[in-house]
Enzyme design. Structure first.
Site, PDB file in Angstrom:
ATOM      1  NE  ARG A  92       1.589  35.036  23.344  1.00 59.27           N
ATOM      2  CZ  ARG A  92       1.070  36.159  22.886  1.00 59.27           C
ATOM      3  NH1 ARG A  92       0.605  37.082  23.744  1.00 59.27           N
ATOM      4  NH2 ARG A  92       0.964  36.391  21.603  1.00 59.27           N
ATOM      5  CB  SER A 108       3.702  29.754  19.038  1.00 58.57           C
ATOM      6  OG  SER A 108       3.101  30.194  17.851  1.00 58.57           O
ATOM      7  CD  GLU A 158       3.429  31.464  23.246  1.00 56.36           C
ATOM      8  OE1 GLU A 158       2.313  31.125  22.813  1.00 56.36           O
ATOM      9  OE2 GLU A 158       4.155  32.302  22.679  1.00 56.36           O
TER      10      GLU A 158
END
Length: 307
Positions: free
Chosen positions: A177, A227, A297
């Site tokens: 990520r 998310s 995130e």
């Protein structure tokens, strides 16, 4: 900041007046439906226009922010000062041999669908990721065991000085990520994905299965940023949140999803402040209960509202 006629006129000359919007509400351009106003919101139509806008921002010392399609982003209620640029009008996708080439403003979902239509395998994992191609590279997006770095061959970027460069995937330092795109100040213009020939029915079967998993488990009926948290080593963020009995917890119009604990949804016209406060509440509760620090995130940018 108040947008001067001088800045507006120069930006309008680079692209066109219809591509330059003053005091545009960012919430109209984000998946979360959150965010205050951008001083200037601009949607260029060519790579040279992107270059010229960056060079102008540098010359005039105007703050500059790149905005994808806002699927993994929270913009604060005070909005964003200076120039906000969106590449949604650079959205072409095409095939060259066993490669799919997609411009930054295209949706990564559409890149995966083009790969399916061309009987090329490798992008199936992206069939449910709502972000743009540029955003997918920015955060090395992934799902269901696949990620961008598995298939990315190269990219064309504009540097923060306004120069165009072609980089290999290795040069982006893609990791879980993350990439070096934000640190380097790159703006992605185009990505080349190296794929493999396969039977289209086999590709479709995988994509259909992933789509079913996504639609059955994720709260797609409400605006959200997807998310919220990265997976902590040795744990699952959603399970930690669920075991902390946080599902259904609300602050204002923001709610920890009852369908998937890893999602926070904008259930009822939430403000960005409410959404961010709920994220912090989840982090604090999980830390106190399990001693695990949940790392976001989702990105948070912009300014707090003026009281």
């Amino acid at each position: 900041m108040k947008v001067s006629h001088h800045l507006y006129d120069q930006l309008s000359r680079i692209t066109s007046e219809e591509n330059v919007m003053v005091d545009e509400l960012i919430r109209n351009h984000t998946y979360t439906k959150l965010g205050g106003k951008a001083d200037v919101y601009i949607t260029p139509e060519s790579y040279s226009e992107v270059q010229d806008i960056i060079k102008l921002a540098n010359k005039e010392e105007v703050p500059f922010t790149m905005l994808g399609n806002g699927s993994n982003l929270i913009v604060k209620d005070g909005g964003i000062r200076g120039i906000v640029m969106n590449l949604q009008k650079l959205s072409s996708i095409w095939r060259e041999e066993d490669k799919i080439i997609a411009q930054s403003g295209a949706r990564i979902i559409d890149a995966s669908r083009t790969a399916l239509a061309e009987s090329l395998a490798g992008l199936e994992f992206a069939c449910g990721i709502p972000g743009s191609v540029g955003g997918a590279l920015y955060m090395n997006a992934g799902a269901y065991g696949g990620e961008i770095k598995d298939v990315l061959e190269s990219t064309i970027v504009v540097t923060k000085e306004g120069d165009i460069r072609t980089l290999t995937a290795v040069e982006l330092d893609l990791d879980y990520r993350t990439s070096n795109i934000p640190d380097k100040g790159y703006i992605v213009l185009e990505a080349t994905f190296a794929l493999k020939k396969a039977n289209s029915s086999d590709i479709k079967e995988v994509m259909d299965d992933l789509t079913y998993k996504r639609e059955s488990k994720q709260p797609l009926e409400y605006p959200s940023c997807g998310s919220v948290f990265k997976r902590p080593p040795g744990y699952f963020a959603g399970k930690l949140i669920q075991d902390s009995e946080l599902q259904g917890t609300q602050i204002g119009g923001a709610e920890v999803s009852k369908k998937h604990a890893g999602f926070i949804v904008n259930k009822n016209n939430a403000s960005a402040t409410e959404y961010i406060n709920l994220i912090r509440h989840v982090q604090k509760t999980v830390s106190e209960k399990f001693g695990v620090q949940l790392e976001r995130e989702v990105r948070i940018i912009g300014e707090d509202p003026v009281e």
